[in-house]
Design an enzyme around this catalytic site. Structure first.
Site, short mmCIF file in Angstrom:
data_model
loop_
_atom_site.label_atom_id
_atom_site.label_comp_id
_atom_site.label_asym_id
_atom_site.label_seq_id
_atom_site.Cartn_x
_atom_site.Cartn_y
_atom_site.Cartn_z
N TYR A 148 24.99 88.91 47.02
CA TYR A 148 25.22 88.77 45.58
C TYR A 148 24.87 87.37 45.07
O TYR A 148 25.05 87.07 43.89
CB TYR A 148 26.60 89.26 45.15
CG TYR A 148 27.82 88.57 45.72
CD1 TYR A 148 28.05 87.22 45.54
CD2 TYR A 148 28.79 89.33 46.38
CE1 TYR A 148 29.18 86.61 46.02
CE2 TYR A 148 29.94 88.72 46.88
CZ TYR A 148 30.12 87.36 46.69
OH TYR A 148 31.25 86.76 47.18
N LYS A 163 27.47 80.77 45.43
CA LYS A 163 26.50 81.17 46.46
C LYS A 163 25.08 81.10 45.90
O LYS A 163 24.14 80.74 46.62
CB LYS A 163 26.80 82.58 46.97
CG LYS A 163 28.13 82.73 47.72
CD LYS A 163 28.10 82.12 49.10
CE LYS A 163 29.32 82.52 49.93
NZ LYS A 163 29.40 81.80 51.21
C1 HXC Z 1 43.38 84.76 40.89
C2 HXC Z 1 43.77 82.96 42.27
C3 HXC Z 1 43.81 83.82 43.41
C4 HXC Z 1 43.63 85.21 43.19
C5 HXC Z 1 44.16 81.79 44.06
N1 HXC Z 1 43.98 81.74 42.75
N2 HXC Z 1 44.05 83.04 44.50
N3 HXC Z 1 43.55 83.43 41.04
N4 HXC Z 1 43.41 85.63 41.92
N5 HXC Z 1 43.65 86.07 44.21
C6 HXC Z 1 44.06 80.56 41.89
C7 HXC Z 1 45.39 79.86 41.98
O1 HXC Z 1 46.35 80.46 41.14
C8 HXC Z 1 45.03 78.45 41.52
O2 HXC Z 1 44.89 78.37 40.13
C9 HXC Z 1 43.65 78.26 42.08
O3 HXC Z 1 43.12 79.56 42.34
C10 HXC Z 1 43.65 77.49 43.39
O4 HXC Z 1 44.55 78.14 44.26
P1 HXC Z 1 45.18 77.41 45.53
O5 HXC Z 1 45.90 78.41 46.32
O6 HXC Z 1 45.90 76.18 45.10
O7 HXC Z 1 43.83 76.92 46.24
P2 HXC Z 1 43.53 76.50 47.70
O8 HXC Z 1 44.80 76.26 48.49
O9 HXC Z 1 42.56 75.41 47.59
O10 HXC Z 1 42.86 77.82 48.35
C11 HXC Z 1 41.57 78.21 48.02
C12 HXC Z 1 41.45 79.73 47.93
C13 HXC Z 1 42.02 80.44 49.18
C14 HXC Z 1 39.96 80.02 47.72
C15 HXC Z 1 42.23 80.21 46.71
O11 HXC Z 1 41.82 81.83 49.08
C16 HXC Z 1 41.42 79.95 50.46
O12 HXC Z 1 41.84 78.93 51.00
N6 HXC Z 1 40.40 80.63 51.01
C17 HXC Z 1 39.70 80.22 52.24
C18 HXC Z 1 39.23 81.35 53.07
C19 HXC Z 1 38.50 82.46 52.35
O13 HXC Z 1 38.64 82.63 51.12
N7 HXC Z 1 37.78 83.27 53.13
C20 HXC Z 1 37.01 84.39 52.60
C21 HXC Z 1 35.58 84.07 52.57
S1 HXC Z 1 34.76 85.60 52.55
P3 HXC Z 1 46.06 77.77 39.16
O14 HXC Z 1 45.46 77.78 37.80
O15 HXC Z 1 47.23 78.68 39.33
O16 HXC Z 1 46.34 76.39 39.68
C22 HXC Z 1 33.48 85.60 51.50
C23 HXC Z 1 32.71 86.91 51.56
C24 HXC Z 1 31.66 87.04 50.51
O17 HXC Z 1 33.19 84.67 50.82
C25 HXC Z 1 30.90 88.33 50.54
C26 HXC Z 1 31.55 89.61 50.92
C27 HXC Z 1 30.58 90.78 51.08
P1 NAP Z 2 36.87 83.12 56.95
O1 NAP Z 2 37.27 83.38 58.35
O2 NAP Z 2 37.93 83.07 55.91
O3 NAP Z 2 36.05 81.77 56.94
C1 NAP Z 2 36.17 80.75 56.00
C2 NAP Z 2 36.35 79.45 56.75
O4 NAP Z 2 36.15 78.37 55.83
C3 NAP Z 2 37.72 79.28 57.36
O5 NAP Z 2 37.59 78.84 58.70
C4 NAP Z 2 38.38 78.19 56.53
O6 NAP Z 2 39.24 77.39 57.32
C5 NAP Z 2 37.16 77.40 56.06
N1 NAP Z 2 37.42 76.73 54.80
C6 NAP Z 2 37.83 77.31 53.62
N2 NAP Z 2 38.01 76.40 52.69
C7 NAP Z 2 37.72 75.21 53.26
C8 NAP Z 2 37.74 73.88 52.79
N3 NAP Z 2 38.11 73.60 51.53
N4 NAP Z 2 37.37 72.89 53.64
C9 NAP Z 2 37.02 73.17 54.92
N5 NAP Z 2 36.97 74.41 55.40
C10 NAP Z 2 37.34 75.41 54.60
O7 NAP Z 2 35.81 84.20 56.46
P2 NAP Z 2 34.42 84.68 57.08
O8 NAP Z 2 34.28 86.12 56.74
O9 NAP Z 2 34.27 84.26 58.48
O10 NAP Z 2 33.39 83.89 56.16
C11 NAP Z 2 32.46 82.96 56.69
C12 NAP Z 2 31.26 82.82 55.76
O11 NAP Z 2 30.57 84.04 55.68
C13 NAP Z 2 31.62 82.44 54.33
O12 NAP Z 2 30.62 81.56 53.84
C14 NAP Z 2 31.54 83.75 53.60
O13 NAP Z 2 31.28 83.59 52.23
C15 NAP Z 2 30.37 84.37 54.33
N6 NAP Z 2 30.29 85.83 54.19
C16 NAP Z 2 31.20 86.61 54.81
C17 NAP Z 2 31.07 87.99 54.70
C18 NAP Z 2 32.01 88.94 55.39
O14 NAP Z 2 31.97 90.13 55.11
N7 NAP Z 2 32.86 88.46 56.30
C19 NAP Z 2 30.04 88.53 53.94
C20 NAP Z 2 29.14 87.69 53.31
C21 NAP Z 2 29.27 86.33 53.45
P3 NAP Z 2 40.54 76.69 56.67
O15 NAP Z 2 41.17 77.70 55.76
O16 NAP Z 2 41.37 76.31 57.85
O17 NAP Z 2 40.02 75.50 55.95
#
Ligand code: HXC
Ligand code: NAP
Length: 281
Positions: A148, A163
């Site tokens: 996407y 992205k």
């Molecule tokens: C709406 C949300 C939310 C949700 C958080 N927020 N989660 N808003 N819906 N589900 C809001 C919070 O209310 C806050 O806004 C702001 O986002 C920041 O939230 P924090 O929790 O303080 O942020 P932080 O601790 O920095 O965490 C970042 C995060 C969290 C992105 C929100 O999910 C995270 O740490 N993710 C890391 C791992 C991850 O996401 N992995 C998945 C990648 S997979 P306010 O206004 O309240 O302050 C991927 C796949 C793509 O990318 C493709 C798939 C096919």
């Molecule tokens: P994941 O396990 O949640 O990986 C995300 C990683 O990023 C975690 O290890 C997390 O560790 C680290 N991270 C997040 N925020 C960070 C920050 N602020 N600073 C440093 N590290 C941070 O998910 P995943 O599925 O393996 O995803 C890996 C990559 O693949 C991502 O780029 C995602 O967009 C991409 N992707 C995944 C899928 C899927 O289906 N799984 C599909 C398309 C693309 P901490 O939280 O400890 O920091």
């Protein structure tokens, strides 16, 4: 399939290397001879990944940093280089994401995702790029995006924007930094079941639909993604630069193609439909 020492002599930094796809790439690269540094915020998964690599005979180190903070990134790179030697490759894999209706997003919610994915990738890329340019030995960058990045997607607008930016960065630097012997490529995965992604993005009642959207009728395996990353990081891909390789079982094409939905039906039913449309003579 690969020579066992394919990545010997390479030292890689993998952001988000403690979990999911990042850890799979770290373990595979280390098994093929690379020294691997993993970076993330939480120390526990990083320690676990490093322990697993070392237990398998590989070389690894970790550093904790938030990629949103450029000074913390520079410090973490110093730490990894002190432990493993000069880095030669970077995998931008760290990401943040969640499902939300765009009208309900707060400014901070949008920023959180964009700053991790886009700004974070910029910080690590610029930090390593500067070091490589100064040292003169080149380098390799691989960024994990998703399909996407160019398709766009509802309910993940911050991630889609970020992205798309990472893909633009990849293609821009593939040209700008080729002068310095630095290659930049991307991988666009479809759905791979990781805890981080599926716990946030795959509501239970959507899983079957998501599976059906993949023409191969399965999700990706982590080893498949890891093998692709190793290939793109290796000298086997020395002439691949500015490319984004899709690994999604055909998902994005299927969803965009006019008659793609026909393949969701049993083939004998499709054939009966086609037969019924034939002009009667
Ligand atoms: C709406 C949300 C939310 C949700 C958080 N927020 N989660 N808003 N819906 N589900 C809001 C919070 O209310 C806050 O806004 C702001 O986002 C920041 O939230 P924090 O929790 O303080 O942020 P932080 O601790 O920095 O965490 C970042 C995060 C969290 C992105 C929100 O999910 C995270 O740490 N993710 C890391 C791992 C991850 O996401 N992995 C998945 C990648 S997979 P306010 O206004 O309240 O302050 C991927 C796949 C793509 O990318 C493709 C798939 C096919
Ligand atoms: P994941 O396990 O949640 O990986 C995300 C990683 O990023 C975690 O290890 C997390 O560790 C680290 N991270 C997040 N925020 C960070 C920050 N602020 N600073 C440093 N590290 C941070 O998910 P995943 O599925 O393996 O995803 C890996 C990559 O693949 C991502 O780029 C995602 O967009 C991409 N992707 C995944 C899928 C899927 O289906 N799984 C599909 C398309 C693309 P901490 O939280 O400890 O920091």
């Amino acid at each position: 399939m690969f020579q066992p020492d394919l990545l010997r002599g390479q030292t890689l930094l993998i952001t988000g290397g403690g979990t999911g796809l990042g850890r799979a790439m770290a373990e595979r690269a280390a098994a093929l001879g690379a020294a691997v540094g993993v970076l993330g915020r939480r120390t526990e998964p990083l320690e676990e990944a490093v322990a697993a690599i070392r237990a398998a005979g590989g070389s690894a180190a970790w550093a904790s940093a938030d990629v949103r903070d450029p000074a913390a990134v520079a410090g973490a790179v110093d730490q990894i280089e002190a432990a493993l030697g000069p880095l030669t490759g970077l995998v931008n894999n760290a990401a943040g994401n969640f499902l939300a209706a765009t009208e309900d997003l707060s400014p901070n919610a949008f920023n959180a995702v964009v700053q991790i994915v886009l700004n974070g990738t910029f910080h690590t890329t610029q930090e390593l790029g500067r070091r490589w340019i100064e040292r003169g030995g080149g380098g390799v960058i691989l960024s994990i995006v998703t399909t996407y990045a160019w398709m766009g997607s509802p309910f993940v607008v911050p991630s889609a924007c970020a992205k798309a930016g990472v893909l633009a960065m990849t293609r821009s630097l593939a040209v700008e930094w080729a002068t310095y012997g630095i290659r930049a490529n991307a991988i666009a995965p479809g759905p791979f079941p990781t805890e981080g992604a599926f716990s946030r993005l795959m509501p239970e009642d959507m899983a079957q639909k998501a599976l059906e959207a993949v023409p191969l009728k399965r999700f990706g395996r982590l080893d498949e993604l890891a093998d692709l990353s190793v290939f793109l990081l290796s000298p086997m891909a020395a002439f691949i630069n500015g490319e984004c390789v899709v690994i999604d079982g055909g998902e994005w094409l299927h969803n965009g193609q006019e008659f793609g939905r026909f393949t969701d039906l049993p083939r004998d039913r499709v054939k009966a439909m086609l037969e019924a449309l034939k002009p009667k003579r």
